[in-house]
Design a protein around this motif. Structure first.
Motif, short mmCIF file in Angstrom:
data_model
loop_
_atom_site.label_atom_id
_atom_site.label_comp_id
_atom_site.label_asym_id
_atom_site.label_seq_id
_atom_site.Cartn_x
_atom_site.Cartn_y
_atom_site.Cartn_z
N GLU A 744 45.38 -27.83 13.32
CA GLU A 744 44.93 -27.77 14.71
C GLU A 744 43.86 -28.83 14.91
O GLU A 744 42.88 -28.88 14.15
N ILE A 745 44.03 -29.66 15.91
CA ILE A 745 43.12 -30.78 16.15
C ILE A 745 42.50 -30.64 17.53
O ILE A 745 43.20 -30.42 18.52
N SER A 746 41.19 -30.72 17.57
CA SER A 746 40.45 -30.79 18.84
C SER A 746 39.69 -32.10 18.83
O SER A 746 39.03 -32.43 17.84
N LYS A 747 39.76 -32.84 19.92
CA LYS A 747 39.09 -34.14 19.90
C LYS A 747 38.55 -34.51 21.27
O LYS A 747 39.08 -34.11 22.31
N LEU A 748 37.48 -35.27 21.22
CA LEU A 748 36.93 -35.93 22.40
C LEU A 748 37.21 -37.41 22.24
O LEU A 748 36.76 -38.03 21.27
N SER A 749 37.95 -37.99 23.16
CA SER A 749 38.26 -39.41 23.08
C SER A 749 38.78 -39.89 24.43
O SER A 749 39.10 -39.08 25.31
N GLY A 750 38.83 -41.21 24.57
CA GLY A 750 39.40 -41.79 25.78
C GLY A 750 38.43 -41.92 26.93
O GLY A 750 38.85 -42.16 28.07
N TYR A 751 37.15 -41.78 26.67
CA TYR A 751 36.15 -41.84 27.74
C TYR A 751 35.31 -43.11 27.62
O TYR A 751 35.09 -43.63 26.51
N ARG A 764 35.14 -33.50 33.36
CA ARG A 764 35.58 -34.88 33.14
C ARG A 764 35.70 -35.16 31.65
O ARG A 764 36.61 -35.83 31.19
N ILE A 765 34.74 -34.65 30.88
CA ILE A 765 34.73 -34.81 29.43
C ILE A 765 34.88 -33.43 28.80
O ILE A 765 33.95 -32.62 28.83
N VAL A 766 36.05 -33.15 28.29
CA VAL A 766 36.31 -31.89 27.57
C VAL A 766 37.26 -32.18 26.42
O VAL A 766 38.01 -33.16 26.45
N PRO A 767 37.24 -31.36 25.38
CA PRO A 767 38.13 -31.61 24.24
C PRO A 767 39.60 -31.44 24.62
O PRO A 767 39.96 -30.61 25.45
N ALA A 768 40.45 -32.25 23.99
CA ALA A 768 41.90 -32.10 24.07
C ALA A 768 42.38 -31.53 22.74
O ALA A 768 41.76 -31.74 21.70
#
Length: 806
Positions: A744-751, A764-768
């Motif tokens: 299971e992967i949770s990540k913050l990226s793309g911002y 606007r910024i939340v984990p995917a």
């Protein structure tokens, strides 16, 4: 993309216990309690606001007189016949003409009283009347233009203080509402403790907490909560009965109508409606261990110390707190807790003594607290402190005290730039395992952008890697009401009806949800070498200045140690002034530039003399512009410090600190030596600072790993602060080659690094989230640019085909 490096996790070799590593810190600043987490909607409910809280306050702050349809009345505040001896003030409505109604209106916090259609609110008040008053008091929730959303009638039937209650259900939604109390009678109506609570509070507790804010805190799943501060615990009078006393926990128990109003040192009123019992209940509700902090008999803000022969009552107060939390109902304070409604102990494991204290006065007194607590409660972990900064004389004094007394933890505090966190992410690698453990009780990177959160995530991997020396850590501050800002940044922002978590919040949430129980070793191989920014010598403009006062500089000399040149920078005395009078008449000169220098090694010396009180001497060096420079400030806040700080893009961080008081009209010889990025400073020939302004060395990746005992899950956290993705091999050493796993992967990226959450874009910024199913002990994964990635490796019962589910 080809493989750029490999992270190998030894899944079988457990390291240090992670314990209660990540938690939260609650301090009542930024109206975090009243007007925030504490759900009371009426501001100044007991008419106790006073100029001692804030110069603009008075007993009717947030209240307006109401005179409708020819009505006329006088409203005043009296204290001759109070509700009790801790709550003296009450409002008197002297009705001259009833008209269509006279009385009082409360403005609430922010834009007003927030009401939502269909929601119920609990109203209460204490009231009494004189014999001629004989008509109901009408309680309404109203809009600014007079629309009535709910109404209740209360008959005040006695000339003695009596509590009256009503329920109000709103017929519309309005976040700028008003609570209005009117009557058409005659005579005198007396009001006290006028209160309005939403019926729906967190866990539906009476005198409870605002549901949306409390829920956001609960969703973090913190291991602990430190409370109630912060500076507010030790800033104040030594007399517990004074309005401006230090925070005394016993004042916060029992009936809210009998809790004394308190001056909050963040310049507002503190009702103490959110008190120690409520703090303990909230910790229990969210599964967080309580960490209360008690004053240690020393106020560094005003340099007050309890005489040693009068210290025992303060020590007893700490011991009584432990009994209140842990004693059974047969003990005096355990019985009080049971009477309040909680017969079971709260299970207190930690206690903090003092907060950011500096000077020998506190540390002398700390020893008495430590000995008494350990003698009576040897299992309680005691937290000492090391001042408000990450290094320097007082920081070292705190650590000496902790070693000498055998403290369990040392509370470190620092608010620094993201660049400082990246430059110092290996700070705890060199700490000794046999020393007291670190409680990083307050830290932040001084901003709520995605970049700030990313730098904090990188730093937090260092905390996890060093769980053998870092035992507790919590971001600060926690909460901020957007209309009552004392301090920025903050993890969670709110107004009277909305709340959102910052990017920093979601980093903290990911680390708390995926902390693990034991650290695992991670080996990095094949990555490029760390990227070091060019470590140029500190160069730029030299300048002298002041803040809020007047300073005279003379005999200013610059020595270039590379060329041997000695230059007198001025033949005359330089006067800089920043007094209110000079600002008003346009004569202020806050800074005087001397000369730009670009040299590996130089010394600046001068004589400085304070002519009018202010924040002392300010020596600017390496000054590129107003947002990028280094600063030596002497006699700063409360005329108490010598500080060298670095400012990067407007964000300042303290490199080192010591105590120093500046006297008026006394000449001080100041000498500043800069060699590369190393800095030494002397006052009258005495070394007061020896530090270095480190340049960040950007690692290819920042990482840490742990194992969760209950599930057996392997957790890997990886932070990439670079502007390029990195294809990384992940090897689970000790995992079966044919074993099927789910990741299971949770990540913050793309911002963008400048992105922030807001009321308009709260998520606007939340984990995917992402899920991988694969077979074997190794796989490859592209770590996105500017990202935090958390992988949780679980055993899978699915088929062995590799697949990705977004």
């Amino acid at each position: 993309m080809s493989l750029q490096g490999t992270l190998t996790i030894n899944t079988k070799d457990r390291g240090a216990a992670m314990g209660d590593l990540f938690g939260i810190f609650f301090e009542d600043l930024n109206h975090a309690a009243d007007g925030g987490l504490y759900a009371e909607l009426v501001q100044n409910r007991s008419f106790e606001f006073d100029p001692i809280d804030h110069p603009d306050y008075h007993a009717l702050t947030a209240w307006e007189k109401v005179e409708r349809g020819g009505g006329e009345c006088e409203v005043r505040v009296q204290s001759e016949l109070p509700l009790n001896n801790r709550n003296n003030n009450y409002a008197v409505i002297d009705i001259r003409a009833a008209g269509d109604g006279v009385g009082l209106m409360n403005q609430g916090f922010n834009t007003g009283i927030p009401v939502r259609e269909g929601d119920t609110y609990f109203f209460s008040m204490y009231a009494r009347r004189n014999s001629s008053f004989d008509v109901p008091v009408i309680i309404t929730l109203e809009g600014l233009e007079g629309s009535i959303y709910s109404e209740a009638n209360i008959v005040v039937a006695s000339d003695q203080w009596t509590k009256y209650e009503a329920r109000l259900t709103a017929s519309a939604t309005d976040y700028s509402g008003r609570l209005v109390l009117t009557t058409k009678g005659s005579g005198f109506l007396y009001l006290e403790m006028v209160s309005l609570f939403p019926a729906r509070t967190f866990r539906n507790r009476l005198n409870g907490l605002r549901e949306d804010i409390a829920t956001l805190l609960a969703e973090l799943r913190p291991k602990f909560m430190r409370f109630p501060g912060g500076c507010l615990i030790h800033d104040g009078s030594l007399n517990a009965d004074d309005r401006d006393s230090m925070y005394r926990w016993k004042n916060t128990l029992g009936d809210v109508a009998e809790r004394p109003a308190r001056r909050n040192n963040w310049r507002y009123n503190q009702t103490l409606g959110l008190g120690y019992y409520e703090y303990f209940l909230f910790c229990e509700d969210i599964g967080a261990k309580p960490i209360p902090v008690v004053p240690g008999g020393s106020d560094p803000h005003h340099k007050r110390n309890v005489p040693l022969n009068e210290l025992q009552p303060w020590i007893d107060e700490a011991l009584d707190l432990i009994e209140f939390a842990n004693g059974d109902a047969s003990t005096p304070w355990g019985a009080i807790r049971a009477k309040l409604g909680h017969p079971e102990p709260f299970g207190l494991a930690y206690i903090g003594v003092g907060n950011e204290e500096v000077g020998e006065g506190f540390f002398e007194r700390y020893a008495y607290f430590h000995r008494a607590i350990k003698a009576k409660h040897p299992a309680i972990k005691i937290i000492n402190n090391s001042g408000p900064f990450a290094s320097g004389e007082e920081y070292e004094r705190g650590w000496r005290s902790a070693r000498e007394n055998g403290s369990d933890f040392v509370d470190e505090h620092y608010y620094q730039s993201p660049e400082w966190l990246l430059a110092n992410h290996r700070r705890y690698d060199s700490y000794k395992a046999d020393d007291p453990k670190v409680f990083l009780g307050e830290y932040a990177s001084l901003g709520n952008t995605y970049y700030n959160a990313l730098a904090e995530a990188a730093y937090m991997t260092g905390l996890e890697r060093n769980a053998h020396v870092v035992g507790l850590a919590c971001y600060a501050p926690l909460l901020c009401n957007v209309d009552y800002v004392n301090w920025k940044p903050d993890m969670i922002w709110f107004n009277n009806h909305e709340v959102f978590g910052t990017a920093n919040y979601y980093v903290q949430k990911l680390f708390m949800h995926h902390q693990g129980d034991y650290a695992l070793q991670v080996q990095a191989e094949g990555f490029e070498q760390p990227v070091q920014s060019e470590s140029k010598p500190i160069a730029g403009m030299l300048a002298v200045g002041t803040e809020g006062g007047t300073v005279e500089y003379s005999q200013i000399k610059l020595i270039n140690h590379v060329t041997g040149e000695i230059k007198e920078l001025t033949d005359e005395k330089i006067l800089v002034t920043d007094t209110e009078e000079d600002r008003a008449n346009g004569h202020a000169r806050r800074i005087a530039e001397l000369e730009a220098i670009d040299c590996e090694h130089y010394t600046l010396s001068m004589t400085a003399r304070r002519k009018a009180w202010g924040r002392g001497f300010m020596i600017h060096f390496g000054k590129v512009d107003d947002r990028n420079e280094l600063l030596w400030r002497i006699g700063g806040w409360h005329n108490n410090d010598s500080i060298i700080s670095s400012q990067i893009n407007g964000t300042s961080c303290v490199l080192t600190h010591c105590l120093f008081d500046v006297e008026d009209d006394v000449g001080y010889h100041l000498l500043l030596e800069v060699c590369g990025r190393k800095i030494r400073a002397y006052i009258n020939g005495v070394l007061v600072a020896d530090t270095e302004d480190l340049i960040p060395v950007i690692e290819p990746l920042y990482y840490s790993s742990s194992i969760e005992e209950a599930t057996g899950d392997i957790i890997l956290k990886v932070v990439n602060v670079q502007d390029a993705q990195i294809r990384t091999g992940i090897v689970l050493e000790g995992q079966g080659e044919k074993e099927t796993v789910m990741i299971e992967i949770s990540k913050l990226s793309g911002y963008s690094l400048e992105d922030e959450n807001s009321f308009e874009q709260p998520e606007r910024i939340v984990p995917a989230n992402q899920t991988l199913h694969l077979q074997g002990s190794a796989f490859e994964y592209e770590i996105p640019r500017h990202s935090l990635t958390v992988m949780r490796v679980k055993r899978s019962l699915n088929d062995t085909d590799v697949k990705v589910t977004e």
